[in-house]
Design a protein around this motif. Structure first.
Motif, PDB file in Angstrom:
ATOM      1  N   ARG A   3     -16.362   2.164   8.265  1.00  0.00           N
ATOM      2  CA  ARG A   3     -14.927   2.318   8.522  1.00  0.00           C
ATOM      3  C   ARG A   3     -14.225   2.697   7.223  1.00  0.00           C
ATOM      4  N   GLN A   4     -13.335   3.676   7.280  1.00  0.00           N
ATOM      5  CA  GLN A   4     -12.619   4.118   6.092  1.00  0.00           C
ATOM      6  C   GLN A   4     -11.499   3.132   5.777  1.00  0.00           C
ATOM      7  N   GLY A   5     -11.304   2.832   4.466  1.00  0.00           N
ATOM      8  CA  GLY A   5     -10.211   1.939   4.059  1.00  0.00           C
ATOM      9  C   GLY A   5      -8.966   2.765   3.758  1.00  0.00           C
ATOM     10  N   GLY A   6      -7.841   2.297   4.241  1.00  0.00           N
ATOM     11  CA  GLY A   6      -6.580   3.010   4.012  1.00  0.00           C
ATOM     12  C   GLY A   6      -5.455   2.324   4.767  1.00  0.00           C
ATOM     13  N   PHE A   7      -4.274   2.868   4.655  1.00  0.00           N
ATOM     14  CA  PHE A   7      -3.118   2.298   5.323  1.00  0.00           C
ATOM     15  C   PHE A   7      -2.823   3.061   6.598  1.00  0.00           C
ATOM     16  N   THR A   8      -2.397   2.320   7.589  1.00  0.00           N
ATOM     17  CA  THR A   8      -2.012   2.964   8.845  1.00  0.00           C
ATOM     18  C   THR A   8      -0.578   3.470   8.713  1.00  0.00           C
ATOM     19  N   LEU A   9      -0.183   4.278   9.626  1.00  0.00           N
ATOM     20  CA  LEU A   9       1.173   4.833   9.626  1.00  0.00           C
ATOM     21  C   LEU A   9       2.206   3.719   9.785  1.00  0.00           C
ATOM     22  N   ILE A  10       1.921   2.727  10.585  1.00  0.00           N
ATOM     23  CA  ILE A  10       2.831   1.600  10.810  1.00  0.00           C
ATOM     24  C   ILE A  10       3.042   0.826   9.509  1.00  0.00           C
ATOM     25  N   GLU A  11       1.972   0.589   8.776  1.00  0.00           N
ATOM     26  CA  GLU A  11       2.097  -0.136   7.516  1.00  0.00           C
ATOM     27  C   GLU A  11       2.962   0.636   6.514  1.00  0.00           C
ATOM     28  N   LEU A  12       2.778   1.939   6.450  1.00  0.00           N
ATOM     29  CA  LEU A  12       3.588   2.751   5.547  1.00  0.00           C
ATOM     30  C   LEU A  12       5.061   2.739   5.945  1.00  0.00           C
ATOM     31  N   VAL A  13       5.359   2.807   7.222  1.00  0.00           N
ATOM     32  CA  VAL A  13       6.744   2.771   7.708  1.00  0.00           C
ATOM     33  C   VAL A  13       7.386   1.426   7.374  1.00  0.00           C
ATOM     34  N   VAL A  14       6.636   0.329   7.550  1.00  0.00           N
ATOM     35  CA  VAL A  14       7.167  -1.000   7.244  1.00  0.00           C
ATOM     36  C   VAL A  14       7.507  -1.103   5.752  1.00  0.00           C
ATOM     37  N   VAL A  15       6.662  -0.598   4.890  1.00  0.00           N
ATOM     38  CA  VAL A  15       6.922  -0.636   3.455  1.00  0.00           C
ATOM     39  C   VAL A  15       8.170   0.189   3.114  1.00  0.00           C
ATOM     40  N   ILE A  16       8.317   1.352   3.726  1.00  0.00           N
ATOM     41  CA  ILE A  16       9.490   2.193   3.465  1.00  0.00           C
ATOM     42  C   ILE A  16      10.762   1.506   3.944  1.00  0.00           C
TER      43      ILE A  16
END
Length: 157
Positions: A3-16
């Protein structure tokens, strides 16, 4: 499969969104820098007046005019008790550029000594300045031991 490690789109939106909320709450603190700049300018004017009056007093002392109870001229500056008077030929000449950058009202400040001048930012109207409290008052010396009085009011710049 690995499985690739990274951030999901939801996580990025929450941070923004969190960064946006922090920016909105912190922005007003940094946007009101104009009043701090005006208050600092008034303090700078006070320092310039104090320095200029000290230099003029030193020149008057060298000339032996520091105890004069009447108007005397030292280096083309009107003085009394060795300090610059609150006139155009007094403190205005002693502080270079004073009349270029500041507006002046002679004796208009209620409660100020009669031999004083009040300086405020050019472009402001005198009644507004006195009610809001953003000015410097220079009162000339009234005795040999008194010296000048320079009062800064910057509570509502």
């Amino acid at each position: 499969m690995k499985r690739q490690g990274g951030f999901t789109l939801i996580e990025l939106v929450v941070v923004i969104v969190i960064l946006g909320i922090l920016a909105v709450t912190a922005a007003p603190k940094f946007l009101n820098l104009q009043s701090d700049a005006r208050a600092s300018s008034l303090q700078g004017l006070k320092g310039a007046m104090a320095g200029a009056s000290g230099i003029v007093y030193g020149k008057a002392a060298i000339d032996g005019k520091e105890t004069s109870t009447t108007k005397t001229v030292v280096e083309d500056i009107d003085t009394i008790y060795g300090y610059p008077m609150a006139t155009a030929n007094g403190i205005d000449k002693a502080v270079v550029g004073l009349s270029d950058d500041w507006a002046k009202v002679s004796g208009a400040l209620s409660g100020a000594p009669s031999d004083s001048a009040t300086y405020y930012f050019k472009g402001a109207t005198a009644p507004t300045v006195f009610t809001t409290g953003c000015f410097v008052n220079y009162a000339q010396a009234t005795s040999i031991s008194s010296g000048v009085s320079i009062i800064v009011r910057d509570d509502k710049c």
